[in-house]
Each structure stands twice: as structure tokens, then as C-alpha cells.
Design a protein around this motif. Structure first.
Motif, mmCIF file in Angstrom:
data_model
loop_
_atom_site.group_PDB
_atom_site.id
_atom_site.type_symbol
_atom_site.label_atom_id
_atom_site.label_comp_id
_atom_site.label_asym_id
_atom_site.label_seq_id
_atom_site.Cartn_x
_atom_site.Cartn_y
_atom_site.Cartn_z
ATOM 1 N N LEU A 52 0.354 -1.558 0.217
ATOM 2 C CA LEU A 52 -0.063 -0.196 0.394
ATOM 3 C C LEU A 52 0.589 1.166 0.209
ATOM 4 O O LEU A 52 0.566 2.005 -0.901
ATOM 5 N N GLY A 53 1.646 1.708 0.742
ATOM 6 C CA GLY A 53 2.901 2.378 0.766
ATOM 7 C C GLY A 53 3.863 2.709 -0.736
ATOM 8 O O GLY A 53 3.803 3.868 -0.975
ATOM 9 N N ALA A 54 4.141 1.546 -1.121
ATOM 10 C CA ALA A 54 4.788 2.081 -2.563
ATOM 11 C C ALA A 54 3.347 2.281 -3.481
ATOM 12 O O ALA A 54 3.228 2.941 -4.537
ATOM 13 N N PHE A 55 2.081 1.544 -3.548
ATOM 14 C CA PHE A 55 1.163 2.099 -4.221
ATOM 15 C C PHE A 55 0.804 3.694 -4.626
ATOM 16 O O PHE A 55 0.354 3.913 -4.857
ATOM 17 N N THR A 56 0.547 3.468 -3.052
ATOM 18 C CA THR A 56 0.684 5.639 -2.470
ATOM 19 C C THR A 56 1.750 6.056 -3.599
ATOM 20 O O THR A 56 1.488 7.715 -3.361
ATOM 21 N N ALA A 57 2.717 5.920 -3.193
ATOM 22 C CA ALA A 57 3.439 6.795 -3.672
ATOM 23 C C ALA A 57 3.422 7.020 -4.863
ATOM 24 O O ALA A 57 3.822 7.681 -5.987
ATOM 25 N N PHE A 58 3.055 6.018 -6.112
ATOM 26 C CA PHE A 58 3.167 5.515 -7.070
ATOM 27 C C PHE A 58 2.062 6.036 -7.644
ATOM 28 O O PHE A 58 1.445 7.546 -8.609
ATOM 29 N N LEU A 59 1.023 6.499 -7.244
ATOM 30 C CA LEU A 59 -0.583 7.180 -7.344
ATOM 31 C C LEU A 59 -0.177 8.509 -7.158
ATOM 32 O O LEU A 59 -0.752 9.612 -7.952
ATOM 33 N N LEU A 60 0.758 9.360 -6.181
ATOM 34 C CA LEU A 60 0.478 10.635 -5.591
ATOM 35 C C LEU A 60 1.556 11.271 -6.799
ATOM 36 O O LEU A 60 1.412 12.369 -7.106
ATOM 37 N N GLY A 115 -6.622 -7.920 -3.455
ATOM 38 C CA GLY A 115 -7.679 -8.367 -5.338
ATOM 39 C C GLY A 115 -7.652 -7.339 -5.192
ATOM 40 O O GLY A 115 -7.791 -7.051 -6.647
ATOM 41 N N GLY A 116 -8.239 -5.551 -4.698
ATOM 42 C CA GLY A 116 -8.418 -4.510 -5.315
ATOM 43 C C GLY A 116 -7.948 -3.630 -6.033
ATOM 44 O O GLY A 116 -7.960 -3.768 -7.000
ATOM 45 N N PHE A 117 -6.612 -4.344 -5.547
ATOM 46 C CA PHE A 117 -5.660 -3.670 -6.730
ATOM 47 C C PHE A 117 -5.227 -4.349 -7.538
ATOM 48 O O PHE A 117 -4.515 -4.090 -8.889
ATOM 49 N N ARG A 118 -5.172 -4.888 -7.235
ATOM 50 C CA ARG A 118 -5.273 -6.430 -8.772
ATOM 51 C C ARG A 118 -6.056 -6.177 -9.540
ATOM 52 O O ARG A 118 -5.631 -6.053 -10.622
ATOM 53 N N VAL A 119 -7.040 -5.892 -9.173
ATOM 54 C CA VAL A 119 -8.511 -5.482 -10.170
ATOM 55 C C VAL A 119 -8.407 -4.677 -10.994
ATOM 56 O O VAL A 119 -8.150 -3.765 -12.096
ATOM 57 N N ALA A 120 -7.144 -3.193 -10.196
ATOM 58 C CA ALA A 120 -7.260 -1.905 -10.626
ATOM 59 C C ALA A 120 -5.998 -1.819 -11.654
ATOM 60 O O ALA A 120 -5.926 -0.568 -12.140
ATOM 61 N N PHE A 121 -5.033 -2.500 -11.154
ATOM 62 C CA PHE A 121 -4.047 -2.360 -12.390
ATOM 63 C C PHE A 121 -3.403 -3.186 -12.313
ATOM 64 O O PHE A 121 -2.159 -3.576 -12.968
ATOM 65 N N GLY A 122 -4.012 -4.627 -12.271
ATOM 66 C CA GLY A 122 -3.250 -5.933 -13.172
ATOM 67 C C GLY A 122 -2.179 -6.364 -12.304
ATOM 68 O O GLY A 122 -1.937 -5.919 -10.790
ATOM 69 N N PHE A 219 11.612 -2.132 -7.344
ATOM 70 C CA PHE A 219 10.926 -3.480 -7.942
ATOM 71 C C PHE A 219 9.785 -2.660 -8.245
ATOM 72 O O PHE A 219 8.806 -1.977 -8.142
ATOM 73 N N HIS A 220 9.113 -3.839 -9.016
ATOM 74 C CA HIS A 220 8.010 -3.312 -9.773
ATOM 75 C C HIS A 220 7.176 -2.646 -9.333
ATOM 76 O O HIS A 220 6.328 -4.022 -8.338
ATOM 77 N N VAL A 221 5.713 -2.044 -8.920
ATOM 78 C CA VAL A 221 5.028 -2.029 -7.490
ATOM 79 C C VAL A 221 4.017 -2.692 -8.338
ATOM 80 O O VAL A 221 3.553 -2.925 -8.801
#
Length: 295
Positions: A52-60, A115-122, A219-221
Motif C-alpha cells: 500500500l505504501g508503494a502504490f500510494t507513492a505511485f499514485l501520488l 484483490g482490489g489493487f489487482r483488479v485496478a492495476f493488474g 521493484f515493480h509496484v
């Protein structure tokens, strides 16, 4: 120059990789040790908070144009606030019950988040650029050290030492330790123990979020980036001693180095060496290397 028939560049390269991995282990296991030490909750969602920390940084960075330094500050705080909300709404209802309930609840959170991030971002993962100021490498003579990986080591050590100092050497840390051992007495002195517990959970998962931001350029997010890591983190905490702050830091760094050297001498064994060490420690010292033996 060779060491035991292995080029010094290869040996030092794996050592550096081990220290970088150990830095992630140290920060994450520190957060897990804090949570278990205070809440006695087996936080199986720790890897999900890392993700979640990595994805939050990515989205920001992707949608708000935030630079890396902003994401390094904001993303862990956002993860900490989310964790505090989760503790306030759900986890606190399980205190005093069998630890299996906390394990099941946090495992459910893992399934929901991943599951939620997998649906949203693959599942393939999203690239996260290394900040321009930390690109390139430094020639150490016997190897080239990527600047960003050196930064990861320094940042991880710094956050670990600051966290240790706050818990072991400040009034806030003293209140936290008192709340862990004698909650009713601490409450009688006017300290809001439930609020302190919520803050503690937020700090623990915020550390996981901080490690996630550090890991994002390496790493890839992706939604499963914390899944494989969390098993190793649990092993680190068990080896260091459940609830031991210094044990989590030292063991995390040490096992990263051991893992790195194992890749050099017997790479097939590198993925299991941590668990072999855990078995040996549990046989010889069940409380862990830095843990306290019960009564």
C-alpha cells in the motif's frame, strides 16, 4: 582478485544486495515487532501495508505529480492513518481474544487490498522512476554502488535508529512500555491507553509503508510485492525475539547479509537459509536471540 575462488566484485555485489534486502527486513520487522509487542496481534497484513505504501507513492507521483521526496513523507503517513482507522474500527474489538482472530482479520485485509489493487492495476506491476538526484553509481574501486541503493541503506538505518530511540529513551516510549505491561495502572495515571495503542499500530504499519516507498524504484509496484516478503519478516521477528525492537533491527540486517552470501556460495539454498536459521534458533533459544525467557 578472488576470495575462495569467487571474484571480489561478485562477492561484494551480493553483500551489497544482502544489506539492501536486510534494510527492508529491518524496517518491516521493526514495525511488526512494535505491533506484536504492544497489541499482541499477529499482523498478517504487514506485507499488504508495504504494498500500500508503494502504490500510494505511485499514485501520488502519477496523478498528482508529486516528487519522490514528497511521496516518501506523505505515503507512510497515509498508510499510518489507514492503519489507525482499521485498528479503531476492527482490531480493538479482538483484544483479549485468542490471537487466531487477529490473524484471520488481518489476513482478510490482505485479500481485500491485494484483490482490489489487482483488479485496478493488474498483476504485471507498475514502474516507479528513481529520483534524478539518486541516479547513477559510485565507483568504490572493487565495485560500483548504485546511489539509490546506498540511500536505501542509510534511510532504513536512520528510521530504525530514530524509532528505537523514541521507544527506548523518551517519555512517550516509557508510556508505551508501561501500557504494554500494566494497562490499567497506566490508564489510572491519566494516559489514554486506547489512543496510545491506536497510535502504535499506525506507527508499525507506517514503517511498512515507508519500506514500500523505498522499494518502489527497485521493484515493480505490484499487488503481490509484499506477499513473499511477509513470511521472511515473520521469521526475522521470531529469530530476533517477539516484541524485541533491537532484535528486529539487528536480525533483519544480519539475515539479509547471510542471504546475500548464501547466493554466492550455494544459490539454491538462499531462499531457505532464513528458515533454517529460524529452526536452529527456536531449538536453541525459543525466546529468540534478543527475546526474554518467560518466568
Amino acid at each position: 582478485m578472488d576470495v575462495f575462488g569467487i571474484p571480489i566484485q561478485a562477492l561484494m555485489g551480493q553483500l551489497m544486495l544482502g544489506i539492501v534486502n536486510g534494510s527492508f527486513y529491518a524496517v518491516m520487522s521493526l514495525g511488526l515487532a512494535i505491533i506484536f509487542g504492544v497489541l499482541k496481534i499477529v499482523n498478517f497484513a504487514h506485507g499488504a501495508f508495504f504494498m500500500l505504501g508503494a502504490f500510494t507513492a505511485f499514485l501520488l507521483a502519477q496523478h498528482l505529480g508529486a516528487n519522490y521526496w514528497t511521496t516518501l513523507l506523505v505515503a507512510p503517513l497515509a498508510v499510518a492513518l489507514f492503519g489507525m482507522l482499521f485498528e479503531w474500527l476492527f482490531l480493538r474489538r479482538l483484544y483479549g481474544l485468542d490471537p487466531i482472530y487477529g490473524l484471520l482479520l488481518t489476513f482478510s485485509l490482505v485479500l481485500v487490498l491485494e484483490g482490489g489493487f489487482r483488479v485496478a492495476f493488474g498483476s504485471s506491476g507498475q514502474p516507479f522512476a528513481t529520483p534524478e538526484a539518486l541516479q547513477g553509481a559510485i565507483n568504490l574501486g572493487f565495485m560500483y554502488l548504485p546511489v539509490y541503493r546506498g540511500f536505501v541503506i542509510v534511510a532504513a538505518l536512520l528510521i530504525c535508529l530514530v524509532t528505537w530511540f523514541v521507544i527506548e529513551r523518551t517519555a512517550l516510549g516509557a508510556s508505551l512500555r508501561a501500557a504494554t505491561e500494566r494497562a490499567e495502572l497506566t490508564q489510572a495515571f491519566g494516559i489514554n491507553v486506547p489512543r496510545l495503542v491506536t497510535l502504535t499500530y499506525g506507527v508499525g504499519v507506517g514503517l511498512a509503508g515507508f519500506a514500500g516507498v523505498l522499494a518502489a524504484p527497485i521493484f515493480h509496484v505490484n499487488p503481490s510485492m509484499g506477499s513473499s516478503l511477509v513470511i521472511i519478516i515473520f521469521a526475522v521477528v521470531v529469530i530476533g525475539g517477539l516484541g524485541s525492537i533491537m532484535g528486529a533491527i539487528v536480525t533483519g540486517l544480519g539475515l539479509g547479509v547471510v542471504e546475500g552470501f548464501t547466493r554466492v556460495f550455494y544459490s539454491e539454498f538462499s531462499s531457505t537459509i532464513v528458515f533454517l536459521v529460524m529452526v536452529l534458533v527456536l531449538l536453541l533459544r525459543p525466546a529468540g536471540l534478543f527475546g526474554r525467557e518467560e518466568g
